[in-house]
Design a protein around this motif. Structure first.
Motif, short mmCIF file in Angstrom:
data_model
loop_
_atom_site.label_atom_id
_atom_site.label_comp_id
_atom_site.label_asym_id
_atom_site.label_seq_id
_atom_site.Cartn_x
_atom_site.Cartn_y
_atom_site.Cartn_z
N LEU A 735 42.39 34.31 44.96
CA LEU A 735 41.41 35.23 45.72
C LEU A 735 42.31 35.94 46.70
O LEU A 735 42.02 37.11 46.94
CB LEU A 735 40.20 34.46 46.21
CG LEU A 735 39.37 34.99 47.01
CD1 LEU A 735 38.67 36.26 46.15
CD2 LEU A 735 37.99 34.33 47.45
N LEU A 736 42.92 34.94 47.53
CA LEU A 736 43.60 35.67 48.69
C LEU A 736 44.68 36.82 48.29
O LEU A 736 44.65 37.98 48.82
CB LEU A 736 44.30 34.61 49.31
CG LEU A 736 43.68 33.90 50.74
CD1 LEU A 736 42.49 33.38 50.18
CD2 LEU A 736 44.60 33.26 51.37
N ALA A 737 45.28 36.54 47.18
CA ALA A 737 46.45 37.51 46.78
C ALA A 737 45.52 38.78 46.33
O ALA A 737 45.95 40.03 46.32
CB ALA A 737 47.20 37.01 45.50
N TYR A 738 44.44 38.53 45.50
CA TYR A 738 43.67 39.58 45.05
C TYR A 738 43.23 40.40 46.19
O TYR A 738 43.06 41.71 46.26
CB TYR A 738 42.57 39.11 44.11
CG TYR A 738 41.64 40.19 43.56
CD1 TYR A 738 42.19 41.20 42.65
CD2 TYR A 738 40.48 40.18 43.93
CE1 TYR A 738 41.42 42.03 41.97
CE2 TYR A 738 39.56 41.13 43.04
CZ TYR A 738 40.15 42.02 42.14
OH TYR A 738 39.37 43.05 41.58
N ALA A 739 42.44 39.83 47.32
CA ALA A 739 42.18 40.50 48.48
C ALA A 739 43.08 41.19 48.90
O ALA A 739 42.84 42.58 49.54
CB ALA A 739 41.33 39.57 49.46
N TRP A 740 44.39 40.68 49.09
CA TRP A 740 45.49 41.52 49.91
C TRP A 740 45.83 42.78 48.93
O TRP A 740 46.09 43.94 49.70
CB TRP A 740 46.56 40.68 49.88
CG TRP A 740 47.93 41.17 50.27
CD1 TRP A 740 49.00 41.43 49.66
CD2 TRP A 740 48.17 41.39 51.78
NE1 TRP A 740 49.97 42.28 50.57
CE2 TRP A 740 49.23 42.33 52.01
CE3 TRP A 740 47.24 41.43 52.91
CZ2 TRP A 740 49.92 42.58 53.00
CZ3 TRP A 740 47.70 41.70 54.26
CH2 TRP A 740 49.20 42.50 54.26
N LYS A 741 45.63 42.73 47.67
CA LYS A 741 46.12 43.68 46.91
C LYS A 741 45.18 44.91 46.84
O LYS A 741 45.32 46.09 47.08
CB LYS A 741 46.13 43.34 45.24
CG LYS A 741 46.18 44.29 44.28
CD LYS A 741 46.23 43.78 42.86
CE LYS A 741 46.33 44.95 41.61
NZ LYS A 741 45.27 45.69 41.70
N LEU A 742 43.74 44.50 46.88
CA LEU A 742 42.74 45.45 47.01
C LEU A 742 43.01 46.07 48.54
O LEU A 742 42.38 47.35 48.49
CB LEU A 742 41.33 44.91 46.82
CG LEU A 742 40.92 44.41 45.49
CD1 LEU A 742 39.57 43.68 45.67
CD2 LEU A 742 41.06 45.64 44.47
#
Length: 835
Positions: A735-742
């Motif tokens: 989730l953290l990596a995905y939020a950073w990507k978005l």
């Protein structure tokens, strides 16, 4: 040629004058910014500002409102958090941008909508032409319609029509002669300024010459709280001295015509009282360091403050486990209701008064009634004042058969009651003595002969009991001293963290018997099991008096033990905040270790957040309120409580929800108590939950406020998305990596749970994602503290800094001394290790 130049010059000058005139009327820069005249109204985007810039007047939309309705009101200008103190068209909003505030043809201040539809008016009779009037916003927050032809006489002012906020130099009060009654009225909700159900003000009196004022809160005109009477210095029914001190600066003016006017004075404009939509009065002042409103006092403040909670002749004490008791000489009207904690029907006399017997021809005679003295009392409601001195006050009551009680206070003098006595409290530090009329039989003592007969019997019985007790002690096994040792250990744990004056008296913490808790939970049946943590299982229970509780029982297989239980009691017994779960007591018997909490019917946040069905109940507005509540609870732990506390295990499963889905932080078994001057600590024992741990804590054992801020950031992203941190998104990102990507792609709002996403909230969602990413930055010093997080949440028009690289953990230990960085959030295992 010269003629042409002169003509051109005149043309330019004329156009410049026209442009200047247009600018003056459009932006009102040529007029004073603090007033409206007949020729200078304000429209949807215009505002007035008081001379010193304290207050602003104009159109606004409430924060977090689900509609785009527009209201006209007054708010603080220099405070980043929109704080409205008065609303004009509270029940008739403008539903578009066509709103206009102006001086009408009849000289009144009016609010109009599309098609010049009248929505609100000052509605006063104006004696002069409309163009002679103006409206001015003053630095006190008062908006006044004034008459230019009569030295600026006030024709109408907002201070005479208060809404939900009591400002300095404002007055509240009643006037029996004119019928005027200035009261506060609450908003319907935080997002809806329309008229609510609660009002607050001074109670009107039917007997002006013999009256004394009391501050009351009503719900639909029915009292729900009263302050007790004013004695010239303070209200004598407030439960503690802190509340008295919070009212310093209050003044009440009383005349012989029944006019009561209450006002307060404070050096700061950033200080006021607010009647909330839940019927509570909050005293607040602006804290520049926190950039938020800080609550100083509130009314009601205790369970016993609820009006008439114990019924007629019942007295309430917030210091007792069972708060309601019948006063001496009275018994419950209905024992079954009383035993079920329903005290509303109150108590009845055990014996008839002499006056009552004399009125009954068949039961005449008897001794004169007497009075029982109750100390430190909040006196009942509906007293009648007498000018009698202290000696004559009793005589006035005893001579009047309808008089049921009396009291005397130097500031008020004699108070008399007839009929039922309602809304009493005991054990108040600022209470006074109350004398209640009882039949003489309630005071009868045994005769000398009875004493001579019973004394030897009692002596023999006493000797027998002593002998049995000695025998029992002799043959009894060594008593269990675990409770005593536990309390000593607790006091040792906190001896260096608070002054002696602030030490909790742990032995006053209620100790529950194991059998009581076993009965309450039906022998800890599976049907009553509502959860499980690292400490052990949690059960729902119900005590004999009807109170619902949650019981946490230490599991023998748990990695935690007595140390964690003691730590939790030490920490939470010192805490009291609406966003922290409340500890009711504990149990230590043999090998059993249990903690008793208030029961939270909605269970934990994760039960809603990650459930496909229940998560639909959490709309965006609710999720935002949960985020803000968690932050405020955490801020209290870090900065505002008597101890500086780092939670160390902040996660969705440790956030409990009450009936209204308000969050409460729980589970303090792993919390760390810091010294007042301590900002960081180091430990070799890493405890908590993987996925929520900050990298410096997980890898190096460094603990600080920023450790909790990291966990807070993870919770932010989980609440926004409705997905666990361990959940894998596209390309196997957590989730953290995905939020950073978005975020890097400019699509942060798409992280939101599809069930709550709305274009109207897109800006707010994006802002919350940004704050969450700021909280999970790799370097602890880059993360904001909690007070800054709250400021960022509640300040809409401030640009936030860009988040840096998300948190990474550096792993060392391979044979070639190489190292690699791995995201802490890649660890999906959730585990708690014992210390």
């Amino acid at each position: 040629m010269v003629v042409l130049l002169n003509t051109s010059l005149r043309f330019v000058v004329v156009h410049l004058l026209l442009l200047a005139t247009f600018s003056c009327f459009s932006f009102r820069r040529c007029f004073s910014q603090d007033r409206i005249t007949f020729t200078t109204p304000i429209n949807n985007s215009d505002t007035l500002v008081s001379k010193s810039g304290v207050f602003r007047f104009g159109f606004f939309t409430p924060v977090n409102a689900t509609t785009r309705l527009r209201y006209v009101g007054i708010w603080y200008d220099k405070i980043p958090k929109l704080t409205v103190v008065w609303v004009a068209n509270k029940d008739t909003p403008v539903n578009d941008t066509s709103g206009r505030v102006s001086i009408s043809a009849d000289g009144n201040l009016v609010v109009t909508g599309g098609g010049n539809r009248l929505l609100w008016s000052t509605n006063v009779t104006v004696p002069v032409a409309a163009n002679a009037n103006w409206v001015q916003l003053m630095d006190t927050g008062n908006l006044a319609l004034q008459d230019n032809r009569n030295n600026g006489e006030f024709l109408w002012e907002s201070f005479k029509h208060p809404y939900n906020t009591f400002l300095r130099k404002m007055t509240l009060g009643t006037n029996n002669r004119t019928g005027e009654n200035l009261k506060l009225t609450c908003w319907r909700s935080y997002q809806d300024p329309s008229t609510g159900n609660y009002t607050a003000g001074l109670a009107p009196s039917m007997f002006p010459d013999l009256a004394f004022p009391e501050l009351l809160i009503w719900k639909n005109n029915v009292p729900i709280w009263r302050s007790g009477p004013w004695n010239g210095q303070y209200f004598i029914g407030l439960p503690n001295v802190d509340l008295l001190l919070s009212l310093e600066g209050f003044n009440l003016m009383i005349d012989n015509q029944g006019t009561f006017l209450m006002s307060f004075y404070n050096d700061s404009f950033m200080y006021h009282y607010n009647l909330d939509s839940d019927g509570t009065i909050y005293q607040t002042h602006w804290d520049t360091s926190l950039r938020d409103w800080r609550i100083g006092a509130k009314f009601p403040s205790t369970y016993c403050d609820a009006y008439g909670i114990c019924g007629p002749y019942g007295s309430c004490s917030s210091q007792e486990k069972t708060p309601c008791k019948c006063v001496k000489g009275f018994v419950p009207r209905k024992n079954s209701e009383w035993n079920a904690s329903n005290w509303s029907n109150g108590c009845v006399r055990k014996a008839q008064l002499q006056c009552e017997r004399q009125s009954n021809l068949n039961n005449g005679g008897g001794r004169e009634d007497k009075f029982v003295r109750l100390k430190k009392m909040k006196v009942p409601s509906n007293a009648v004042r007498s000018l009698a001195n202290e000696q004559d006050c009793r005589k006035q009551c005893i001579d009047n058969c309808s008089c049921t009680a009396y009291a005397y206070d130097r500031g008020i003098r004699c108070m008399l009651w007839s009929g039922n006595l309602v809304d009493m409290q005991s054990s108040l530090r600022n209470g006074i003595d109350l004398y209640i009329r009882l039949a003489d039989s309630e005071f009868k003592t045994h005769s000398n002969r009875s004493i001579m007969i019973t004394a030897p019997v009692l002596s023999v019985a006493f000797v027998a009991v002593v002998c049995l007790l000695l025998a029992w002690i002799k043959f009894k096994k060594r008593p269990d001293k675990s409770a005593e040792l536990m309390f000593k250990r607790m006091e040792a744990l906190t001896s260096g963290n608070a002054s002696a004056s602030n030490q909790v008296k742990f032995k006053e913490l209620p100790l529950f018997g194991f059998q009581v808790l076993a009965t309450a939970t039906d022998s800890f049946s599976l049907a009553n099991k509502i959860g499980r943590g690292g400490f052990g299982p949690v059960y729902k229970g119900k005590l004999s008096e009807g109170q619902e509780i949650a019981v946490k029982r230490l599991s023998q297989a748990s990695g935690q033990g007595l140390e964690e239980l003691m730590n939790e009691v030490v920490v939470i017994s010192k805490l009291q905040h609406k966003n922290l779960v409340k500890l009711l007591g504990c149990c230590i018997e043999g090998e059993e270790r249990l903690l008793v909490y208030e029961y939270m019917p909605k269970k934990s946040l994760d039960a809603y957040l990650f459930d496909p069905l229940k998560q639909k109940l959490l709309d965006w507005k609710t999720r935002f309120n949960i985020i803000e509540g968690i932050c405020r609870g955490l801020l209290y732990l870090h900065r505002d409580s008597r101890l500086k506390i780092i939670h160390r295990d902040l996660k969705a499963s440790n956030i409990l929800l009450d009936d209204n889905l308000n969050p409460k932080i729980s589970d303090f078994g792993l919390a760390r108590v810091f010294q007042a001057n301590e900002d960081e600590a180091n430990t070799r024992r890493i405890v908590g939950t993987y996925g929520y741990m900050s990298p410096e804590y997980a890898m190096e054992g460094l603990i600080s406020e920023k450790s909790d801020v990291f966990s807070l950031g993870v919770i932010f992203l989980e609440i926004i998305s409705g997905r666990k941190n361990s959940h894998k998104e596209e390309n196997n990102l957590n989730l953290l990596a995905y939020a950073w990507k978005l975020w890097n792609e400019g699509e942060a709002a798409s992280l939101a749970d599809p069930t709550v996403y709305d274009e109207y909230f897109e800006k707010e969602i994006t802002r919350c994602v940004q704050i969450g990413l700021l909280c999970v930055q790799e370097v602890a010093n880059d993360r904001p503290n909690v007070s800054t997080v709250i400021w960022m949440l509640t300040t809409e028009d401030t640009n936030l800094e860009e988040p840096k690289q998300r948190a990474l953990i550096e792993r060392r230990g391979s044979s070639d001394q190489s190292s690699q960085k791995v995201s802490i959030s890649n660890v999906s295992l959730t585990a708690v290790t014992g210390r």
